[in-house]
Design a protein around this motif. Structure first.
Motif, PDB file in Angstrom:
ATOM      1  N   GLN A   1      -6.701   2.978 -11.658  1.00  0.00           N
ATOM      2  CA  GLN A   1      -6.086   1.753 -12.101  1.00  0.00           C
ATOM      3  C   GLN A   1      -5.588   1.064 -10.780  1.00  0.00           C
ATOM      4  O   GLN A   1      -5.779  -0.171 -10.515  1.00  0.00           O
ATOM      5  N   ILE A   2      -4.938   1.924  -9.889  1.00  0.00           N
ATOM      6  CA  ILE A   2      -4.318   1.463  -8.735  1.00  0.00           C
ATOM      7  C   ILE A   2      -5.086   1.168  -7.755  1.00  0.00           C
ATOM      8  O   ILE A   2      -4.967   0.306  -6.900  1.00  0.00           O
ATOM      9  N   LEU A   3      -6.326   1.825  -7.576  1.00  0.00           N
ATOM     10  CA  LEU A   3      -7.465   1.306  -6.664  1.00  0.00           C
ATOM     11  C   LEU A   3      -7.723  -0.071  -7.021  1.00  0.00           C
ATOM     12  O   LEU A   3      -8.030  -0.809  -5.994  1.00  0.00           O
ATOM     13  N   VAL A   4      -8.024  -0.252  -8.314  1.00  0.00           N
ATOM     14  CA  VAL A   4      -8.487  -1.410  -8.724  1.00  0.00           C
ATOM     15  C   VAL A   4      -7.396  -2.628  -8.552  1.00  0.00           C
ATOM     16  O   VAL A   4      -7.721  -3.664  -7.989  1.00  0.00           O
ATOM     17  N   HIS A   5      -6.286  -2.029  -8.626  1.00  0.00           N
ATOM     18  CA  HIS A   5      -5.244  -3.101  -8.716  1.00  0.00           C
ATOM     19  C   HIS A   5      -5.042  -3.383  -6.961  1.00  0.00           C
ATOM     20  O   HIS A   5      -4.918  -4.842  -6.637  1.00  0.00           O
TER      21      HIS A   5
ATOM     22  N   GLN B   1       0.883  -1.071   0.195  1.00  0.00           N
ATOM     23  CA  GLN B   1       0.032  -0.171  -0.184  1.00  0.00           C
ATOM     24  C   GLN B   1       0.719   1.331   0.013  1.00  0.00           C
ATOM     25  O   GLN B   1       0.541   2.019  -0.710  1.00  0.00           O
ATOM     26  N   LEU B   2       1.999   1.214   0.609  1.00  0.00           N
ATOM     27  CA  LEU B   2       2.680   2.269   0.830  1.00  0.00           C
ATOM     28  C   LEU B   2       3.400   2.641  -0.276  1.00  0.00           C
ATOM     29  O   LEU B   2       3.766   3.768  -0.673  1.00  0.00           O
ATOM     30  N   GLY B   3       3.843   1.657  -0.999  1.00  0.00           N
ATOM     31  CA  GLY B   3       4.420   1.969  -2.434  1.00  0.00           C
ATOM     32  C   GLY B   3       3.553   2.445  -3.293  1.00  0.00           C
ATOM     33  O   GLY B   3       3.623   3.544  -3.875  1.00  0.00           O
ATOM     34  N   TYR B   4       2.211   1.621  -3.541  1.00  0.00           N
ATOM     35  CA  TYR B   4       1.320   2.194  -4.595  1.00  0.00           C
ATOM     36  C   TYR B   4       0.782   3.388  -4.346  1.00  0.00           C
ATOM     37  O   TYR B   4       0.435   4.201  -5.408  1.00  0.00           O
TER      38      TYR B   4
ATOM     39  N   LEU C   1      -6.959  12.749  -4.303  1.00  0.00           N
ATOM     40  CA  LEU C   1      -6.691  12.787  -5.833  1.00  0.00           C
ATOM     41  C   LEU C   1      -7.915  12.402  -6.541  1.00  0.00           C
ATOM     42  O   LEU C   1      -8.570  11.750  -6.077  1.00  0.00           O
ATOM     43  N   PRO C   2      -8.101  12.824  -7.566  1.00  0.00           N
ATOM     44  CA  PRO C   2      -9.288  12.370  -8.357  1.00  0.00           C
ATOM     45  C   PRO C   2      -8.893  11.091  -9.186  1.00  0.00           C
ATOM     46  O   PRO C   2      -7.578  10.787  -9.196  1.00  0.00           O
ATOM     47  N   LEU C   3      -9.751  10.191  -9.502  1.00  0.00           N
ATOM     48  CA  LEU C   3      -9.729   9.119 -10.055  1.00  0.00           C
ATOM     49  C   LEU C   3      -8.664   8.951 -11.373  1.00  0.00           C
ATOM     50  O   LEU C   3      -7.948   8.139 -11.470  1.00  0.00           O
ATOM     51  N   ASP C   4      -8.708  10.167 -11.878  1.00  0.00           N
ATOM     52  CA  ASP C   4      -8.046  10.294 -13.110  1.00  0.00           C
ATOM     53  C   ASP C   4      -6.485  10.740 -12.761  1.00  0.00           C
ATOM     54  O   ASP C   4      -5.551  11.070 -13.847  1.00  0.00           O
TER      55      ASP C   4
END
Length: 199
Positions: A132-136, A52-55, A110-113
């Motif tokens: 993308q990172i939230l889904v990942h 989590q801290l990385g992404y 931050l916004p999703l984009d």
């Protein structure tokens, strides 16, 4: 529907599901490797906190103030996958919660984009968005929570997300044993049929 809020809700739920898997366990059971590759409950929590801290930190140019030694470039391989003797459970859980708070702040800010860059991914895939990172991370944490479900069941039979989990049938131990026996018999019969067909 607020897509970011929905994804964030699922991310938080998976975090809590994973953390709950060490509730009530002693040090040995929380730490001991239960697979040939060393998978263990406290190691999964430590790993997810690090991921989590990385992404949600480095990828979006929001590095966290806390960077544990096991995340350093010169740390031993797989140092984030198990708890060393001098790493207390409380410290790892505290780091996990800190990692979640730092991630939540990034998601809320931050916004999703919002663009990010994953330096450890192949060059052609490094440019990403928060969406993308939230889904990942929802997928990544759910995967590890599933690992933890199985490990905990192997340890003491505790299954699902607690006594109120509607997705797990409530059966006495004898009924679970009978159910498992039926599955075992079906597997043996299928294997025998396969062996007979290939003779």
């Amino acid at each position: 529907m607020d897509e970011k809020a929905t994804l964030h809700k699922y991310l938080r739920a998976q975090r809590e599901n994973l953390l709950a898997k060490i509730d009530g366990l002693g040090e040995y059971d929380a730490r001991r490797p239960l697979t040939p590759t060393g998978t263990n409950l406290l190691g999964l929590i430590k790993h997810v906190g690090s991921v989590q801290l990385g992404y949600f930190g480095l990828v979006f140019d929001r590095p966290a103030e806390r960077q544990p030694a096991w995340m350093a470039d010169d740390a031993p391989m797989d140092a984030d996958m198990w708890a060393a003797v001098d790493e207390s459970r409380d410290d790892i859980v505290d780091f996990y919660r800190y990692s979640g708070e730092h991630s939540d702040a990034t998601i809320e800010l931050l916004p999703l984009d919002a663009p990010g860059r994953v330096p450890w991914w192949p060059e052609e895939r490094r440019d990403v968005t928060l969406h993308q990172i939230l889904v990942h991370l929802c997928v990544e944490i759910a995967r590890h929570a599933g690992h933890a479900d199985i490990l905990r069941e192997l340890l003491d039979g505790a299954a699902g997300n607690g006594p109120a989990d509607p997705n797990l049938p409530r059966r006495p131990a004898a009924e679970w044993a009978e159910y498992r026996s039926r599955l075992e018999a079906a597997a043996i019969e299928a294997a025998a049929t396969e062996a007979g067909g290939s003779a």
